[in-house]
Design an enzyme around this catalytic site. Structure first.
Site, PDB file in Angstrom:
ATOM      1  N   SER A  15       7.620  -3.011  -5.280  1.00  0.00           N
ATOM      2  CA  SER A  15       6.846  -4.211  -5.695  1.00  0.00           C
ATOM      3  C   SER A  15       6.624  -4.129  -7.296  1.00  0.00           C
ATOM      4  O   SER A  15       7.007  -5.244  -8.050  1.00  0.00           O
ATOM      5  CB  SER A  15       5.446  -4.280  -5.325  1.00  0.00           C
ATOM      6  OG  SER A  15       5.272  -4.283  -3.883  1.00  0.00           O
ATOM      7  N   GLY A  16       6.213  -3.106  -7.915  1.00  0.00           N
ATOM      8  CA  GLY A  16       6.023  -2.906  -9.406  1.00  0.00           C
ATOM      9  C   GLY A  16       7.484  -3.113 -10.278  1.00  0.00           C
ATOM     10  O   GLY A  16       7.713  -3.771 -11.040  1.00  0.00           O
ATOM     11  N   CYS A  43       5.688  -1.228   0.048  1.00  0.00           N
ATOM     12  CA  CYS A  43       4.998  -2.369   0.719  1.00  0.00           C
ATOM     13  C   CYS A  43       5.707  -3.245   1.549  1.00  0.00           C
ATOM     14  O   CYS A  43       5.326  -3.523   2.595  1.00  0.00           O
ATOM     15  CB  CYS A  43       4.578  -3.193  -0.505  1.00  0.00           C
ATOM     16  SG  CYS A  43       3.861  -4.796  -0.063  1.00  0.00           S
ATOM     17  N   CYS A  48       2.657  -2.073   3.655  1.00  0.00           N
ATOM     18  CA  CYS A  48       1.648  -3.470   3.795  1.00  0.00           C
ATOM     19  C   CYS A  48       2.390  -4.394   4.797  1.00  0.00           C
ATOM     20  O   CYS A  48       1.494  -5.100   5.699  1.00  0.00           O
ATOM     21  CB  CYS A  48       1.352  -4.003   2.496  1.00  0.00           C
ATOM     22  SG  CYS A  48       1.407  -3.112   1.026  1.00  0.00           S
ATOM     23  N   LYS A  51       2.987  -2.957   8.360  1.00  0.00           N
ATOM     24  CA  LYS A  51       1.717  -2.498   8.931  1.00  0.00           C
ATOM     25  C   LYS A  51       1.086  -3.584   9.351  1.00  0.00           C
ATOM     26  O   LYS A  51       0.466  -3.828  10.296  1.00  0.00           O
ATOM     27  CB  LYS A  51       1.250  -1.810   7.729  1.00  0.00           C
ATOM     28  CG  LYS A  51      -0.373  -1.251   7.914  1.00  0.00           C
ATOM     29  CD  LYS A  51      -1.555  -2.028   7.910  1.00  0.00           C
ATOM     30  CE  LYS A  51      -1.410  -2.705   6.317  1.00  0.00           C
ATOM     31  NZ  LYS A  51      -1.938  -2.057   5.418  1.00  0.00           N
ATOM     32  N   TYR A  99      13.942 -10.357  -1.822  1.00  0.00           N
ATOM     33  CA  TYR A  99      14.129  -9.543  -3.121  1.00  0.00           C
ATOM     34  C   TYR A  99      15.270  -9.448  -3.817  1.00  0.00           C
ATOM     35  O   TYR A  99      15.311  -9.591  -4.998  1.00  0.00           O
ATOM     36  CB  TYR A  99      13.330  -8.198  -2.563  1.00  0.00           C
ATOM     37  CG  TYR A  99      11.616  -8.213  -2.671  1.00  0.00           C
ATOM     38  CD1 TYR A  99      11.088  -8.948  -1.810  1.00  0.00           C
ATOM     39  CD2 TYR A  99      11.108  -7.324  -3.504  1.00  0.00           C
ATOM     40  CE1 TYR A  99       9.603  -8.846  -1.915  1.00  0.00           C
ATOM     41  CE2 TYR A  99       9.644  -7.132  -3.601  1.00  0.00           C
ATOM     42  CZ  TYR A  99       8.989  -8.278  -2.702  1.00  0.00           C
ATOM     43  OH  TYR A  99       7.606  -7.953  -2.650  1.00  0.00           O
ATOM     44  N   TYR A 180      -6.996   5.295   4.526  1.00  0.00           N
ATOM     45  CA  TYR A 180      -6.435   3.972   4.764  1.00  0.00           C
ATOM     46  C   TYR A 180      -5.655   4.173   6.156  1.00  0.00           C
ATOM     47  O   TYR A 180      -5.694   3.469   7.078  1.00  0.00           O
ATOM     48  CB  TYR A 180      -5.525   3.430   3.696  1.00  0.00           C
ATOM     49  CG  TYR A 180      -6.460   2.722   2.505  1.00  0.00           C
ATOM     50  CD1 TYR A 180      -6.510   1.363   2.335  1.00  0.00           C
ATOM     51  CD2 TYR A 180      -7.262   3.657   1.520  1.00  0.00           C
ATOM     52  CE1 TYR A 180      -7.134   1.004   1.186  1.00  0.00           C
ATOM     53  CE2 TYR A 180      -7.676   2.937   0.322  1.00  0.00           C
ATOM     54  CZ  TYR A 180      -7.718   1.599   0.309  1.00  0.00           C
ATOM     55  OH  TYR A 180      -8.466   1.094  -0.802  1.00  0.00           O
ATOM     56  N   GLU A 184      -5.732   2.619   9.985  1.00  0.00           N
ATOM     57  CA  GLU A 184      -4.927   1.255  10.128  1.00  0.00           C
ATOM     58  C   GLU A 184      -3.976   1.793  11.509  1.00  0.00           C
ATOM     59  O   GLU A 184      -3.949   0.887  12.160  1.00  0.00           O
ATOM     60  CB  GLU A 184      -4.077   0.995   9.062  1.00  0.00           C
ATOM     61  CG  GLU A 184      -5.197   0.251   7.765  1.00  0.00           C
ATOM     62  CD  GLU A 184      -4.527  -0.109   6.764  1.00  0.00           C
ATOM     63  OE1 GLU A 184      -4.996  -0.933   5.707  1.00  0.00           O
ATOM     64  OE2 GLU A 184      -3.237   0.187   6.295  1.00  0.00           O
ATOM     65  N   GLY A 264      -2.645  11.565   2.918  1.00  0.00           N
ATOM     66  CA  GLY A 264      -2.504  11.125   1.446  1.00  0.00           C
ATOM     67  C   GLY A 264      -1.290  10.823   1.154  1.00  0.00           C
ATOM     68  O   GLY A 264      -0.169  11.119   1.858  1.00  0.00           O
ATOM     69  N   ASP A 305       2.533   3.324  -7.949  1.00  0.00           N
ATOM     70  CA  ASP A 305       1.946   4.509  -7.266  1.00  0.00           C
ATOM     71  C   ASP A 305       2.174   5.827  -8.019  1.00  0.00           C
ATOM     72  O   ASP A 305       1.669   6.823  -7.637  1.00  0.00           O
ATOM     73  CB  ASP A 305       2.494   4.572  -5.665  1.00  0.00           C
ATOM     74  CG  ASP A 305       1.951   3.389  -4.979  1.00  0.00           C
ATOM     75  OD1 ASP A 305       1.034   2.546  -5.496  1.00  0.00           O
ATOM     76  OD2 ASP A 305       2.100   3.361  -3.862  1.00  0.00           O
ATOM     77  N   THR A 313      -0.456  -2.261  -3.926  1.00  0.00           N
ATOM     78  CA  THR A 313       0.821  -3.487  -4.462  1.00  0.00           C
ATOM     79  C   THR A 313       0.325  -4.305  -5.438  1.00  0.00           C
ATOM     80  O   THR A 313       0.936  -4.361  -6.485  1.00  0.00           O
ATOM     81  CB  THR A 313       1.263  -3.945  -3.288  1.00  0.00           C
ATOM     82  OG1 THR A 313       1.660  -3.146  -2.357  1.00  0.00           O
ATOM     83  CG2 THR A 313       2.247  -4.890  -3.608  1.00  0.00           C
ATOM     84  N   HIS A 438     -20.941 -24.058   6.979  1.00  0.00           N
ATOM     85  CA  HIS A 438     -21.773 -23.579   8.168  1.00  0.00           C
ATOM     86  C   HIS A 438     -20.836 -24.272   9.313  1.00  0.00           C
ATOM     87  O   HIS A 438     -20.326 -25.355   9.135  1.00  0.00           O
ATOM     88  CB  HIS A 438     -23.070 -24.259   8.455  1.00  0.00           C
ATOM     89  CG  HIS A 438     -23.643 -23.619   9.847  1.00  0.00           C
ATOM     90  ND1 HIS A 438     -24.074 -22.485   9.752  1.00  0.00           N
ATOM     91  CD2 HIS A 438     -24.208 -24.445  10.692  1.00  0.00           C
ATOM     92  CE1 HIS A 438     -24.859 -22.341  10.984  1.00  0.00           C
ATOM     93  NE2 HIS A 438     -24.663 -23.762  11.509  1.00  0.00           N
ATOM     94  N   GLU A 443     -21.007 -17.462   5.277  1.00  0.00           N
ATOM     95  CA  GLU A 443     -22.018 -18.101   4.797  1.00  0.00           C
ATOM     96  C   GLU A 443     -23.046 -17.009   4.600  1.00  0.00           C
ATOM     97  O   GLU A 443     -24.219 -17.072   3.532  1.00  0.00           O
ATOM     98  CB  GLU A 443     -22.754 -19.181   5.723  1.00  0.00           C
ATOM     99  CG  GLU A 443     -23.149 -18.785   7.005  1.00  0.00           C
ATOM    100  CD  GLU A 443     -23.288 -20.239   7.832  1.00  0.00           C
ATOM    101  OE1 GLU A 443     -24.008 -20.898   7.336  1.00  0.00           O
ATOM    102  OE2 GLU A 443     -22.974 -20.005   8.961  1.00  0.00           O
TER     103      GLU A 443
END
Ligand code: NDP
Length: 453
Positions: A15-16, A43, A48, A51, A99, A180, A184, A264, A305, A313, A438, A443
């Site tokens: 991504s970066g 990602c 991401c 996943k 990409y 994380y 997940e 990790g 990262d 990301t 509502h 809310e």
């Protein structure tokens, strides 16, 4: 002035790296990007995106149960792992191609090869067996799962990288970790009907999150069938005829078809030749950078990262934008890493931004806390016991909302909007002035009047 092959050479098309390469090329720079695996990085390829698609798939089992309260009878519901896996991979391939197409459109030269430093301005391409030179280099190589060497038979375990490609869905899985990825994937596998055991070394999962959030999610995962083994670590994984025998440090043994490590992630700087370029790294291998993502070497930058600042990301993308503004647009920009919202796509999902109650108390002594927990209206009719937790942390003097923590369906969607108010520094009174929508769960965020502390 020396003549280089490229103005900018980006190592890693995640991504970066992709964002930095495209934006730099759009300013007229001659840019190349090297990727050793597939364009898109963690990602898109093994994080991401796939996943979240698996999380969606895992939610159907509860949705089918909930449907009954709304008059639906769902019969013959069957799940086929191979269809899901292949559909997800098809989507990953589509995105990876998009990409690549966007890099081409921006005029970036994409090099599908492993690149490593052969000197401060020189990169060696391993497959092509040739060297190229660049005026500037951007390291955007991301991270990889950490695999602790002390587990005997660790080679029999998978990580999240392999989880997307499993030949068959296991009947029983042991997941090590409490962060994380562990949460997940415990959500995914148990939602898909896999008997799931989470082994975590601490008393509570999700270190770093608000204590109420940690306790709430841990209870919910256990309530919905994830077996939790706490204060324990895996010491050995041994294959058996039918599956694996997992031995814990406390002597306990668990039989499973599969073991997955989610312990990790480590910065990807191995064998990158950083010493050839004189780039400094921390003990864990993370590239050391300043606020503008510059390393100790003037023309070498790093982001995402691999710098171990915030492994998210959107953060890598913003660091890339700041890098291009600084270096190619003469507009020094540093991304502000404060109040970045984050989501864990667990069951139930979490959305958080700003300080936890404990962090705020450490910093300010006293803080105002507003919280509520309730069963959302959809769950009442469905007969689903899952609740929602919402918590606001308010600064004692300025009365700004400095932390928002939400657990429950749609929490990741809600937190994106709440993050605008936190980033803007709005006060609790300004939140309260906002009229409710509502009937929604969200809310409650503008209806919290009673302090709980
Ligand atoms: P995390 O850092 O979130 O969690 C690692 C877990 O492993 C912790 O529970 C930690 O325990 C435990 N652990 C670490 N080392 C050991 C060990 N040697 N033995 C036993 N347990 C150990 O890492 P993840 O791999 O889950 O994810 C990496 C990062 O990727 C995340 O921090 C996040 O930044 C990013 N990510 C973001 C996602 C999102 O935005 N939704 C999704 C997935 C990843 P302890 O708490 O005791 O240290």
């Amino acid at each position: 002035m020396p003549d280089y092959d490229f103005d900018l050479f980006v190592i890693g098309a995640g991504s970066g790296g992709v964002r930095a390469a495209r934006l730099a090329a759009q300013t007229g720079a001659r840019v190349a990007i090297a990727e050793e695996y597939r364009i898109g990085g963690t990602c898109v390829i093994r994080g991401c995106v796939p996943k979240k698609l698996l999380v969606y798939a895992s939610e159907f089992s509860q949705n089918f149960k909930d449907a009954k309260g709304f008059g639906w009878t769902v019969e013959w519901a069957r799940f086929d792992w191979a269809s899901l896996r292949d559909n997800v991979q098809a989507e990953v391939s589509r995105l990876s191609a998009a990409y690549r197409a966007n890099l081409d459109k921006a005029g970036v030269e994409t090099i599908e090869d492993r690149a490593r430093f052969a000197g401060p301005n020189k990169l060696y391409l391993e497959k092509a067996k040739r060297a190229v030179t660049a005026k500037r280099v951007l390291i955007a190589t991301g991270g990889r799962p950490t695999i602790p060497g002390e587990i005997k038979g660790v080679e029999h375990a998978i990580t999240s990288n392999e989880a997307f490609h499993l030949e068959d869905l296991p009947k029983q899985i042991v997941i090590a970790g409490g962060g994380y990825i562990a949460v997940e994937f415990a959500t995914i596998f148990s939602g898909l009907g896999v008997e799931t055991t989470l082994v975590h070394r601490g008393e509570h999962i999700l270190r770093g999150f608000d204590e109420d959030v940690r306790a709430f999610v841990q209870n919910e995962l256990a309530r919905t069938g994830v077996r939790m083994i706490l204060n324990a670590t895996i010491s050995q994984i041994a294959p058996t005829g039918a599956g694996q025998l997992v031995t814990l440090g406390n002597g306990m043994r668990i039989e499973a078809d599969q073991t997955m490590l989610a312990l990790g992630r480590s910065p990807n700087t191995q064998a990158l030749g950083l010493e050839e370029a004189g780039v400094h790294v921390r003990e864990n291998g993370a590239v050391i950078v300043d606020a503008h993502s510059k390393t100790n070497v003037d023309h070498i930058y790093a982001l995402g990262d691999v710098t171990d600042r915030m492994a998210l990301t959107p953060v890598a993308i913003r660091e890339a934008v700041a890098f291009v503004e600084t270096v190619y647009k003469n507009n020094p920009t540093a991304f502000d890493h404060h109040d970045v919202a984050t989501a864990v796509f667990g069951r139930p999902p979490i959305g958080c931004v700003g300080m936890t109650e404990a962090e705020a108390r450490r910093q300010f002594g006293h803080v105002d806390v507003y919280k509520t927990s309730f069963r959302p209206m959809k769950h009442i009719l469905a007969g689903n016991d899952e609740r929602v937790l919402m918590k606001l942390i308010v600064h004692p003097v300025s009365h700004k909302v400095i932390g928002v923590h939400i657990v429950g369906r749609d929490a990741p969607e809600m937190i994106q909007i709440a993050a605008i108010a936190v980033k803007a520094g709005l006060t609790k009174a300004q939140w309260d002035e906002t009229c409710a929508v509502h009937p929604t769960a969200a809310e409650e965020l503008v209806l919290l009047r009673e302090k709980s502390a």
